[in-house]
Scaffold this motif. Structure first.
Motif, PDB file in Angstrom:
ATOM      1  N   ARG A   1     -10.250   3.872   0.791  1.00  0.00           N
ATOM      2  CA  ARG A   1     -11.217   2.886   1.521  1.00  0.00           C
ATOM      3  C   ARG A   1     -12.530   2.816   0.794  1.00  0.00           C
ATOM      4  O   ARG A   1     -12.947   4.187   0.387  1.00  0.00           O
ATOM      5  CB  ARG A   1     -11.189   3.066   2.981  1.00  0.00           C
ATOM      6  N   SER A   2     -13.171   1.994   0.313  1.00  0.00           N
ATOM      7  CA  SER A   2     -14.427   2.055  -0.489  1.00  0.00           C
ATOM      8  C   SER A   2     -15.297   1.188   0.533  1.00  0.00           C
ATOM      9  O   SER A   2     -15.000   0.114   0.732  1.00  0.00           O
ATOM     10  CB  SER A   2     -14.193   1.528  -1.803  1.00  0.00           C
ATOM     11  N   MET A   3     -16.301   1.634   0.835  1.00  0.00           N
ATOM     12  CA  MET A   3     -17.354   1.165   1.464  1.00  0.00           C
ATOM     13  C   MET A   3     -17.873   0.065   0.926  1.00  0.00           C
ATOM     14  O   MET A   3     -18.192   0.173  -0.248  1.00  0.00           O
ATOM     15  CB  MET A   3     -18.249   2.028   2.267  1.00  0.00           C
ATOM     16  N   PRO A   4     -18.428  -1.166   1.411  1.00  0.00           N
ATOM     17  CA  PRO A   4     -18.565  -1.364   2.527  1.00  0.00           C
ATOM     18  C   PRO A   4     -17.340  -2.035   3.048  1.00  0.00           C
ATOM     19  O   PRO A   4     -16.806  -2.341   4.171  1.00  0.00           O
ATOM     20  CB  PRO A   4     -19.816  -2.084   2.749  1.00  0.00           C
ATOM     21  N   ASP A   5     -16.598  -3.024   2.197  1.00  0.00           N
ATOM     22  CA  ASP A   5     -15.870  -4.145   2.485  1.00  0.00           C
ATOM     23  C   ASP A   5     -14.441  -3.840   1.742  1.00  0.00           C
ATOM     24  O   ASP A   5     -13.777  -5.109   1.591  1.00  0.00           O
ATOM     25  CB  ASP A   5     -16.338  -5.230   2.578  1.00  0.00           C
ATOM     26  N   THR A   6     -14.049  -2.815   0.931  1.00  0.00           N
ATOM     27  CA  THR A   6     -12.948  -2.988   0.075  1.00  0.00           C
ATOM     28  C   THR A   6     -11.936  -1.758   0.781  1.00  0.00           C
ATOM     29  O   THR A   6     -12.200  -0.670   1.120  1.00  0.00           O
ATOM     30  CB  THR A   6     -13.435  -2.404  -1.292  1.00  0.00           C
ATOM     31  N   VAL A   7     -10.733  -2.156   0.843  1.00  0.00           N
ATOM     32  CA  VAL A   7      -9.407  -1.353   0.905  1.00  0.00           C
ATOM     33  C   VAL A   7      -8.650  -1.278  -0.367  1.00  0.00           C
ATOM     34  O   VAL A   7      -8.276  -2.470  -0.713  1.00  0.00           O
ATOM     35  CB  VAL A   7      -8.801  -1.988   2.386  1.00  0.00           C
ATOM     36  N   MET A   8      -8.334  -0.146  -0.954  1.00  0.00           N
ATOM     37  CA  MET A   8      -7.660  -0.084  -2.008  1.00  0.00           C
ATOM     38  C   MET A   8      -6.182   0.445  -1.474  1.00  0.00           C
ATOM     39  O   MET A   8      -6.261   1.458  -0.928  1.00  0.00           O
ATOM     40  CB  MET A   8      -8.131   0.681  -2.989  1.00  0.00           C
ATOM     41  N   ILE A   9      -5.170  -0.203  -2.244  1.00  0.00           N
ATOM     42  CA  ILE A   9      -3.885   0.255  -1.786  1.00  0.00           C
ATOM     43  C   ILE A   9      -3.244   0.275  -3.153  1.00  0.00           C
ATOM     44  O   ILE A   9      -3.158  -0.445  -4.101  1.00  0.00           O
ATOM     45  CB  ILE A   9      -3.147  -0.992  -1.063  1.00  0.00           C
ATOM     46  N   GLU A  10      -2.552   1.713  -3.452  1.00  0.00           N
ATOM     47  CA  GLU A  10      -1.854   2.127  -4.476  1.00  0.00           C
ATOM     48  C   GLU A  10      -0.472   1.810  -4.184  1.00  0.00           C
ATOM     49  O   GLU A  10       0.015   2.768  -3.399  1.00  0.00           O
ATOM     50  CB  GLU A  10      -2.561   3.416  -4.944  1.00  0.00           C
ATOM     51  N   VAL A  11       0.420   1.233  -5.151  1.00  0.00           N
ATOM     52  CA  VAL A  11       1.682   1.163  -4.815  1.00  0.00           C
ATOM     53  C   VAL A  11       2.352   1.947  -5.844  1.00  0.00           C
ATOM     54  O   VAL A  11       2.051   1.948  -7.355  1.00  0.00           O
ATOM     55  CB  VAL A  11       2.211  -0.245  -4.778  1.00  0.00           C
ATOM     56  N   LYS A  12       3.364   2.910  -5.555  1.00  0.00           N
ATOM     57  CA  LYS A  12       3.985   3.692  -6.554  1.00  0.00           C
ATOM     58  C   LYS A  12       5.616   3.622  -6.544  1.00  0.00           C
ATOM     59  O   LYS A  12       5.997   3.768  -5.482  1.00  0.00           O
ATOM     60  CB  LYS A  12       3.527   5.044  -6.292  1.00  0.00           C
ATOM     61  N   GLU A  13       6.139   3.097  -7.520  1.00  0.00           N
ATOM     62  CA  GLU A  13       7.390   2.783  -7.689  1.00  0.00           C
ATOM     63  C   GLU A  13       8.225   3.958  -7.463  1.00  0.00           C
ATOM     64  O   GLU A  13       7.890   5.235  -7.923  1.00  0.00           O
ATOM     65  CB  GLU A  13       7.829   2.063  -8.868  1.00  0.00           C
ATOM     66  N   SER A  14       9.515   3.881  -6.735  1.00  0.00           N
ATOM     67  CA  SER A  14      10.270   5.144  -6.770  1.00  0.00           C
ATOM     68  C   SER A  14      10.845   5.447  -8.078  1.00  0.00           C
ATOM     69  O   SER A  14      10.846   4.624  -9.004  1.00  0.00           O
ATOM     70  CB  SER A  14      11.385   5.025  -5.960  1.00  0.00           C
ATOM     71  N   SER A  15      10.926   6.941  -8.499  1.00  0.00           N
ATOM     72  CA  SER A  15      11.211   7.434  -9.741  1.00  0.00           C
ATOM     73  C   SER A  15      12.935   7.029  -9.737  1.00  0.00           C
ATOM     74  O   SER A  15      13.399   6.332  -8.989  1.00  0.00           O
ATOM     75  CB  SER A  15      10.846   8.671 -10.026  1.00  0.00           C
ATOM     76  N   THR A  16      13.245   7.746 -10.624  1.00  0.00           N
ATOM     77  CA  THR A  16      14.806   7.832 -10.868  1.00  0.00           C
ATOM     78  C   THR A  16      15.615   7.278  -9.572  1.00  0.00           C
ATOM     79  O   THR A  16      15.493   8.136  -8.723  1.00  0.00           O
ATOM     80  CB  THR A  16      15.504   8.781 -11.720  1.00  0.00           C
ATOM     81  N   ALA A  17      16.546   6.482  -9.843  1.00  0.00           N
ATOM     82  CA  ALA A  17      17.553   6.013  -8.739  1.00  0.00           C
ATOM     83  C   ALA A  17      18.838   6.526  -9.200  1.00  0.00           C
ATOM     84  O   ALA A  17      19.314   6.823 -10.042  1.00  0.00           O
ATOM     85  CB  ALA A  17      17.494   4.666  -8.589  1.00  0.00           C
ATOM     86  N   TYR A  18      19.582   7.090  -7.868  1.00  0.00           N
ATOM     87  CA  TYR A  18      20.966   7.850  -8.062  1.00  0.00           C
ATOM     88  C   TYR A  18      22.018   6.764  -7.357  1.00  0.00           C
ATOM     89  O   TYR A  18      21.670   6.293  -6.304  1.00  0.00           O
ATOM     90  CB  TYR A  18      20.903   9.080  -7.614  1.00  0.00           C
ATOM     91  N   ALA A  19      22.827   6.408  -8.003  1.00  0.00           N
ATOM     92  CA  ALA A  19      23.998   5.385  -7.341  1.00  0.00           C
ATOM     93  C   ALA A  19      24.749   6.415  -6.473  1.00  0.00           C
ATOM     94  O   ALA A  19      25.319   7.513  -6.745  1.00  0.00           O
ATOM     95  CB  ALA A  19      25.110   4.957  -8.467  1.00  0.00           C
ATOM     96  N   ILE A  20      25.141   5.929  -5.155  1.00  0.00           N
ATOM     97  CA  ILE A  20      26.024   6.775  -4.087  1.00  0.00           C
ATOM     98  C   ILE A  20      26.759   5.568  -3.585  1.00  0.00           C
ATOM     99  O   ILE A  20      26.499   4.700  -2.922  1.00  0.00           O
ATOM    100  CB  ILE A  20      25.336   7.608  -3.556  1.00  0.00           C
ATOM    101  N   ALA A  21      28.104   5.905  -3.285  1.00  0.00           N
ATOM    102  CA  ALA A  21      28.970   5.093  -2.355  1.00  0.00           C
ATOM    103  C   ALA A  21      28.748   5.256  -0.970  1.00  0.00           C
ATOM    104  O   ALA A  21      28.200   6.279  -0.580  1.00  0.00           O
ATOM    105  CB  ALA A  21      30.497   5.522  -2.627  1.00  0.00           C
ATOM    106  N   THR A  22      29.141   4.272  -0.297  1.00  0.00           N
ATOM    107  CA  THR A  22      28.964   4.029   1.425  1.00  0.00           C
ATOM    108  C   THR A  22      30.267   4.330   1.719  1.00  0.00           C
ATOM    109  O   THR A  22      31.141   4.003   1.242  1.00  0.00           O
ATOM    110  CB  THR A  22      28.289   2.952   1.713  1.00  0.00           C
ATOM    111  N   ASP A  23      30.301   4.490   3.290  1.00  0.00           N
ATOM    112  CA  ASP A  23      31.551   4.346   3.940  1.00  0.00           C
ATOM    113  C   ASP A  23      32.006   2.984   3.932  1.00  0.00           C
ATOM    114  O   ASP A  23      33.240   2.700   4.593  1.00  0.00           O
ATOM    115  CB  ASP A  23      31.117   5.183   5.350  1.00  0.00           C
ATOM    116  N   THR A  24      31.385   2.040   3.651  1.00  0.00           N
ATOM    117  CA  THR A  24      31.852   0.546   3.727  1.00  0.00           C
ATOM    118  C   THR A  24      32.288   0.220   2.416  1.00  0.00           C
ATOM    119  O   THR A  24      32.306  -1.145   2.017  1.00  0.00           O
ATOM    120  CB  THR A  24      30.946  -0.384   4.373  1.00  0.00           C
TER     121      THR A  24
END
Length: 159
Positions: free
Chosen positions: A1-24
């Protein structure tokens, strides 16, 4: 939060993804801590490092996944976490935890790595880094870090 009227939102993408099977019989991508990222077509699973030998139960996007064999899933996530920052993770092709006391990791398509169980995992991954540094790029084979016979690793070359 940055005063007086700013809200900063940082979005970070998830890193490496792993494929996994499901029960369906579907395939999902999860991140290194087990959070479900997205469902993918099963034929696309080969494009990602795979977690084999365990299935997840009814994943929900954004939630941490669970399995009827939670110890095997935890073992896979422990291996991934131990490899983070070592340079090995970037070459991970699959982690097979069908038997969580006999974990097998594929490093690209070049090395089959037998880790045994998750005991002393940090030491095994550190030892693996030393071994990989000492092997030539043209070599391929099995690296046995299960320490079933002694405290020494074994390398079996494929001809």
């Amino acid at each position: 939060r940055s005063m007086p009227d700013t809200v900063m939102i940082e979005v970070k993408e998830s890193s490496t993804a792993y494929a996994i099977a499901t029960d369906t019989n579907t395939t999902w991508l999860i991140n290194a801590v087990g959070k479900a990222l997205e469902q993918i077509p099963s034929e696309s699973a080969a494009d990602y490092p795979q977690i084999l030998g365990v299935t997840i139960n009814s994943p929900t996007l954004g939630a941490v996944v669970s399995s009827s064999n939670q110890s095997a899933l935890n073992a896979a996530l422990d291996v991934i976490a131990a490899m983070d920052g070592t340079g090995v993770l970037e070459h991970l092709a699959s982690v097979n935890v069908e038997k969580d006391y006999d974990i097998i990791v594929w490093y690209d398509e070049q090395y089959e790595i037998k880790l045994g169980g998750t005991d002393r995992l940090d030491y095994k991954i550190q030892y693996l880094g030393v071994i990989l540094d000492s092997l030539s790029t043209y070599q391929a084979g099995t690296i046995d870090l299960s320490f079933s016979l002694s405290e020494d690793a074994r390398f079996y070359s494929r001809q």
